[in-house]
Write a protein that holds these residues in place. Structure first.
Motif, PDB file in Angstrom:
ATOM      1  N   VAL A 150       0.859  -1.171   0.000  1.00 47.32           N
ATOM      2  CA  VAL A 150       0.000   0.000   0.000  1.00 47.32           C
ATOM      3  C   VAL A 150       0.901   1.228   0.000  1.00 47.32           C
ATOM      4  O   VAL A 150       1.810   1.338   0.834  1.00 47.32           O
ATOM      5  CB  VAL A 150      -0.935   0.024   1.231  1.00 47.32           C
ATOM      6  CG1 VAL A 150      -1.756   1.307   1.248  1.00 47.32           C
ATOM      7  CG2 VAL A 150      -1.857  -1.187   1.218  1.00 47.32           C
ATOM      8  N   ASP A 151       0.658   2.145  -0.944  1.00 50.12           N
ATOM      9  CA  ASP A 151       1.456   3.354  -1.072  1.00 50.12           C
ATOM     10  C   ASP A 151       0.556   4.579  -0.906  1.00 50.12           C
ATOM     11  O   ASP A 151      -0.553   4.621  -1.448  1.00 50.12           O
ATOM     12  CB  ASP A 151       2.134   3.427  -2.436  1.00 50.12           C
ATOM     13  CG  ASP A 151       3.024   2.225  -2.716  1.00 50.12           C
ATOM     14  OD1 ASP A 151       3.563   1.667  -1.731  1.00 50.12           O
ATOM     15  OD2 ASP A 151       3.156   1.853  -3.883  1.00 50.12           O
ATOM     16  N   LEU A 152       1.060   5.573  -0.183  1.00 51.48           N
ATOM     17  CA  LEU A 152       0.369   6.849  -0.008  1.00 51.48           C
ATOM     18  C   LEU A 152       1.214   7.938  -0.654  1.00 51.48           C
ATOM     19  O   LEU A 152       2.408   8.071  -0.349  1.00 51.48           O
ATOM     20  CB  LEU A 152       0.151   7.141   1.474  1.00 51.48           C
ATOM     21  CG  LEU A 152      -0.661   6.110   2.262  1.00 51.48           C
ATOM     22  CD1 LEU A 152      -0.686   6.481   3.749  1.00 51.48           C
ATOM     23  CD2 LEU A 152      -2.072   6.005   1.717  1.00 51.48           C
ATOM     24  N   ASP A 153       0.600   8.754  -1.532  1.00 57.93           N
ATOM     25  CA  ASP A 153       1.345   9.732  -2.327  1.00 57.93           C
ATOM     26  C   ASP A 153       0.848  11.153  -2.061  1.00 57.93           C
ATOM     27  O   ASP A 153      -0.357  11.387  -1.856  1.00 57.93           O
ATOM     28  CB  ASP A 153       1.180   9.447  -3.819  1.00 57.93           C
ATOM     29  CG  ASP A 153       1.593   8.041  -4.204  1.00 57.93           C
ATOM     30  OD1 ASP A 153       2.690   7.889  -4.724  1.00 57.93           O
ATOM     31  OD2 ASP A 153       0.804   7.097  -3.965  1.00 57.93           O
ATOM     32  N   TYR A 154       1.784  12.086  -2.139  1.00 61.00           N
ATOM     33  CA  TYR A 154       1.447  13.509  -2.161  1.00 61.00           C
ATOM     34  C   TYR A 154       2.364  14.195  -3.165  1.00 61.00           C
ATOM     35  O   TYR A 154       3.577  13.932  -3.198  1.00 61.00           O
ATOM     36  CB  TYR A 154       1.624  14.170  -0.793  1.00 61.00           C
ATOM     37  CG  TYR A 154       1.600  15.682  -0.882  1.00 61.00           C
ATOM     38  CD1 TYR A 154       0.413  16.356  -1.155  1.00 61.00           C
ATOM     39  CD2 TYR A 154       2.768  16.421  -0.750  1.00 61.00           C
ATOM     40  CE1 TYR A 154       0.384  17.734  -1.277  1.00 61.00           C
ATOM     41  CE2 TYR A 154       2.752  17.812  -0.855  1.00 61.00           C
ATOM     42  CZ  TYR A 154       1.554  18.457  -1.118  1.00 61.00           C
ATOM     43  OH  TYR A 154       1.538  19.831  -1.261  1.00 61.00           O
ATOM     44  N   ALA A 155       1.784  15.076  -3.994  1.00 60.93           N
ATOM     45  CA  ALA A 155       2.558  15.817  -4.988  1.00 60.93           C
ATOM     46  C   ALA A 155       2.261  17.302  -4.856  1.00 60.93           C
ATOM     47  O   ALA A 155       1.091  17.710  -4.838  1.00 60.93           O
ATOM     48  CB  ALA A 155       2.223  15.325  -6.394  1.00 60.93           C
ATOM     49  N   PHE A 156       3.304  18.096  -4.733  1.00 59.61           N
ATOM     50  CA  PHE A 156       3.184  19.561  -4.750  1.00 59.61           C
ATOM     51  C   PHE A 156       3.374  20.043  -6.182  1.00 59.61           C
ATOM     52  O   PHE A 156       4.337  19.671  -6.850  1.00 59.61           O
ATOM     53  CB  PHE A 156       4.242  20.200  -3.842  1.00 59.61           C
ATOM     54  CG  PHE A 156       4.262  21.706  -3.917  1.00 59.61           C
ATOM     55  CD1 PHE A 156       3.354  22.454  -3.170  1.00 59.61           C
ATOM     56  CD2 PHE A 156       5.171  22.364  -4.731  1.00 59.61           C
ATOM     57  CE1 PHE A 156       3.353  23.836  -3.248  1.00 59.61           C
ATOM     58  CE2 PHE A 156       5.179  23.749  -4.809  1.00 59.61           C
ATOM     59  CZ  PHE A 156       4.271  24.485  -4.063  1.00 59.61           C
ATOM     60  N   ARG A 157       2.440  20.875  -6.669  1.00 60.36           N
ATOM     61  CA  ARG A 157       2.449  21.257  -8.074  1.00 60.36           C
ATOM     62  C   ARG A 157       2.450  22.770  -8.218  1.00 60.36           C
ATOM     63  O   ARG A 157       1.797  23.487  -7.465  1.00 60.36           O
ATOM     64  CB  ARG A 157       1.229  20.642  -8.774  1.00 60.36           C
ATOM     65  CG  ARG A 157       1.185  20.860 -10.271  1.00 60.36           C
ATOM     66  CD  ARG A 157       0.158  19.947 -10.923  1.00 60.36           C
ATOM     67  NE  ARG A 157       0.624  18.548 -10.860  1.00 60.36           N
ATOM     68  CZ  ARG A 157       0.170  17.659 -10.009  1.00 60.36           C
ATOM     69  NH1 ARG A 157      -0.779  18.001  -9.143  1.00 60.36           N
ATOM     70  NH2 ARG A 157       0.636  16.442 -10.005  1.00 60.36           N
ATOM     71  N   SER A 166       5.729  19.187 -10.800  1.00 63.21           N
ATOM     72  CA  SER A 166       5.357  18.671  -9.487  1.00 63.21           C
ATOM     73  C   SER A 166       6.500  17.866  -8.899  1.00 63.21           C
ATOM     74  O   SER A 166       7.298  17.265  -9.619  1.00 63.21           O
ATOM     75  CB  SER A 166       4.098  17.800  -9.574  1.00 63.21           C
ATOM     76  OG  SER A 166       4.326  16.678 -10.397  1.00 63.21           O
ATOM     77  N   ALA A 167       6.564  17.896  -7.577  1.00 59.70           N
ATOM     78  CA  ALA A 167       7.509  17.071  -6.825  1.00 59.70           C
ATOM     79  C   ALA A 167       6.695  16.220  -5.868  1.00 59.70           C
ATOM     80  O   ALA A 167       5.854  16.743  -5.119  1.00 59.70           O
ATOM     81  CB  ALA A 167       8.511  17.934  -6.073  1.00 59.70           C
ATOM     82  N   GLY A 168       6.914  14.902  -5.894  1.00 58.67           N
ATOM     83  CA  GLY A 168       6.075  14.006  -5.102  1.00 58.67           C
ATOM     84  C   GLY A 168       6.877  13.158  -4.142  1.00 58.67           C
ATOM     85  O   GLY A 168       8.058  12.884  -4.348  1.00 58.67           O
ATOM     86  N   ALA A 169       6.206  12.762  -3.067  1.00 53.41           N
ATOM     87  CA  ALA A 169       6.786  11.853  -2.078  1.00 53.41           C
ATOM     88  C   ALA A 169       5.783  10.741  -1.815  1.00 53.41           C
ATOM     89  O   ALA A 169       4.558  10.942  -1.894  1.00 53.41           O
ATOM     90  CB  ALA A 169       7.126  12.587  -0.795  1.00 53.41           C
ATOM     91  N   GLU A 170       6.296   9.563  -1.465  1.00 49.92           N
ATOM     92  CA  GLU A 170       5.443   8.395  -1.296  1.00 49.92           C
ATOM     93  C   GLU A 170       5.913   7.574  -0.104  1.00 49.92           C
ATOM     94  O   GLU A 170       7.110   7.370   0.090  1.00 49.92           O
ATOM     95  CB  GLU A 170       5.497   7.549  -2.569  1.00 49.92           C
ATOM     96  CG  GLU A 170       4.644   6.294  -2.560  1.00 49.92           C
ATOM     97  CD  GLU A 170       4.764   5.546  -3.871  1.00 49.92           C
ATOM     98  OE1 GLU A 170       3.876   5.714  -4.724  1.00 49.92           O
ATOM     99  OE2 GLU A 170       5.759   4.823  -4.058  1.00 49.92           O
ATOM    100  N   VAL A 171       4.960   7.099   0.669  1.00 51.55           N
ATOM    101  CA  VAL A 171       5.224   6.180   1.773  1.00 51.55           C
ATOM    102  C   VAL A 171       4.827   4.782   1.313  1.00 51.55           C
ATOM    103  O   VAL A 171       3.700   4.572   0.854  1.00 51.55           O
ATOM    104  CB  VAL A 171       4.442   6.575   3.034  1.00 51.55           C
ATOM    105  CG1 VAL A 171       4.612   5.524   4.121  1.00 51.55           C
ATOM    106  CG2 VAL A 171       4.908   7.938   3.548  1.00 51.55           C
ATOM    107  N   SER A 218       9.581   6.759  -1.330  1.00 50.06           N
ATOM    108  CA  SER A 218       9.936   6.995  -2.728  1.00 50.06           C
ATOM    109  C   SER A 218       9.725   8.466  -3.048  1.00 50.06           C
ATOM    110  O   SER A 218       8.922   9.146  -2.395  1.00 50.06           O
ATOM    111  CB  SER A 218       9.083   6.127  -3.673  1.00 50.06           C
ATOM    112  OG  SER A 218       9.165   4.761  -3.320  1.00 50.06           O
ATOM    113  N   VAL A 219      10.421   8.971  -4.050  1.00 51.61           N
ATOM    114  CA  VAL A 219      10.294  10.370  -4.468  1.00 51.61           C
ATOM    115  C   VAL A 219      10.250  10.421  -5.992  1.00 51.61           C
ATOM    116  O   VAL A 219      10.720   9.507  -6.680  1.00 51.61           O
ATOM    117  CB  VAL A 219      11.457  11.240  -3.947  1.00 51.61           C
ATOM    118  CG1 VAL A 219      11.431  11.322  -2.428  1.00 51.61           C
ATOM    119  CG2 VAL A 219      12.803  10.709  -4.418  1.00 51.61           C
TER     120      VAL A 219
END
Length: 375
Positions: A150-157, A166-171, A218-219
């Motif tokens: 299971v991955d949770l993502d957030y991207a700043f755009r 956009s730059a994104g980070a993932e758990v 992950s990034v």
């Protein structure tokens, strides 16, 4: 490229292969393909010795999909919310269907699953977060391993030039399970089909099942000019998390992707959409996918794809209302496929995507006037 490390296969279906150079090459080919196939585990130390030949399992990579151009978020967290819509995507892949293996033992036992993947993603833009967020669920089965992630993502755009960057980070949350009951040690390989050994004294092969929970991050960076082109770069499993209990380790995987939309001036109802995906696991295994789709009136599409030294693929799909449905079939070009060995019937992949927008109308501007007369 020769891969010297092999899988720990049970003798019921595989002992014949270990006795000839030709069949050893088949096992090498399996490992090389699996390296680029599924979730990474590098330091698996299970040891199988057959007729003096030892083999140790090594790292593997993220699940692979032929329809990667419709599944960008699973490769790059910077993609989350970039479509501007609320989207849910589901994919199913069955690799090397009908893979045939010899059965030297009369009571041949099930040898585990061929690579089978189920993926679900959800993402949406979030205005007050200045970007978007996403969720990915992956069930990945191969042989005697069952991985759930299971991955949770957030991207700043932000707007940059004619597009948005956009730059994104993932758990990453991963649970991996290994079924020891199907694995065989050197004392299992009696060579007598009528009296196969049912258990091993190898201490590494004792027990029923073992599982481990791992955490990673992950990034990724993603740039797009909507309707024209996109490019992305990402690194998965930065921490390289591992488990000593099941001798499992994530491989750091680097992805580069891109795509372009071209509309001929003489045929405005047609869009030609070439794309590519490059990937490497620990900078030791490399793979490249190149594809080209032709879209007609944003209603139907079809095209071809090639995965270097692995498969040639045919893709097709339809777009109706807010729903997209697609299918891809891989003609395996390696020794695991129909053309060279008739060992499998290729790979099948199904794709389903539903997107919609929620438009919140802006409140009309209001004004208030209060005139005061001063005498």
């Amino acid at each position: 490229m020769q891969v010297k490390t092999l899988y720990a296969f049970p003798p019921e279906k595989h002992s014949k292969y270990i006795h000839t150079q030709q069949n050893i090459r088949y096992l090498d080919d399996i490992v090389m393909n699996v390296h680029m196939k599924i979730k990474a585990w590098k330091k698996l130390s299970l040891l199988v010795i057959a007729m003096g030949f030892s083999c140790v399992a090594t790292a593997q990579q993220e699940p692979q999909f032929t329809e990667y151009m419709f599944n960008r978020m699973s490769y790059n967290p910077g993609y989350a919310g970039s479509s501007g819509s609320i989207c849910a995507t589901a994919m199913y892949r069955n690799q090397w269907m009908g893979l045939t293996l010899d059965k030297p033992y009369a009571d041949a036992k099930e040898t585990g699953s061929t690579p089978t993947d189920i993926l679900f993603t959800f993402d949406m833009p979030v205005q007050f977060l200045h970007g978007g967020w996403g969720l990915t669920f992956v069930s990945d089965k191969i042989g005697f391993h069952d991985n759930v992630e299971v991955d949770l993502d957030y991207a700043f755009r932000m707007f940059w030039g004619s597009g948005n960057l956009s730059a994104g980070a993932e758990v990453n949350l991963l649970n991996s399970t290994l079924d020891y009951t199907y694995l065989r040690g050197p004392d299992d390989l009696s060579g007598d089909p009528s009296n196969p050994v049912s258990s091993s004294n190898d201490p590494l092969l004792q027990g029923q099942t073992a599982s481990a929970f791992m955490f990673d991050v992950s990034v990724g960076a993603y740039y797009q000019v909507p309707g024209k082109y996109y490019v992305g770069f990402s690194v998965k499993n930065l921490l390289g998390s591992h488990s000593d209990e099941i001798h499992f380790s994530n491989a750091r995987t680097v992805y580069a992707m891109g795509g372009y939309d071209y509309t001929p001036s003489s045929a405005p109802s047609i869009r030609i959409r070439p794309s590519f995906l490059l990937k490497t696991a620990n900078f030791s295994i490399f793979q490249a996918d190149v594809s080209c789709l032709v879209d007609y009136r944003n209603a139907v599409w079809g095209g071809l794809s090639y995965r270097v030294q692995d498969a040639f693929s045919v893709l097709a799909g339809v777009h109706w209302w807010k729903l997209r449905v697609g299918v891809a079939y891989d003609f395996t070009t390696s020794r695991l496929g129909t053309f060279k060995s008739n060992r499998s019937n290729g790979s099948l992949e199904l794709y389903l995507r539903f997107c919609f927008k929620v438009v919140i109308p802006r409140k009309p501007a209001t004004s208030y006037g209060n005139t005061i007369y001063l005498l």
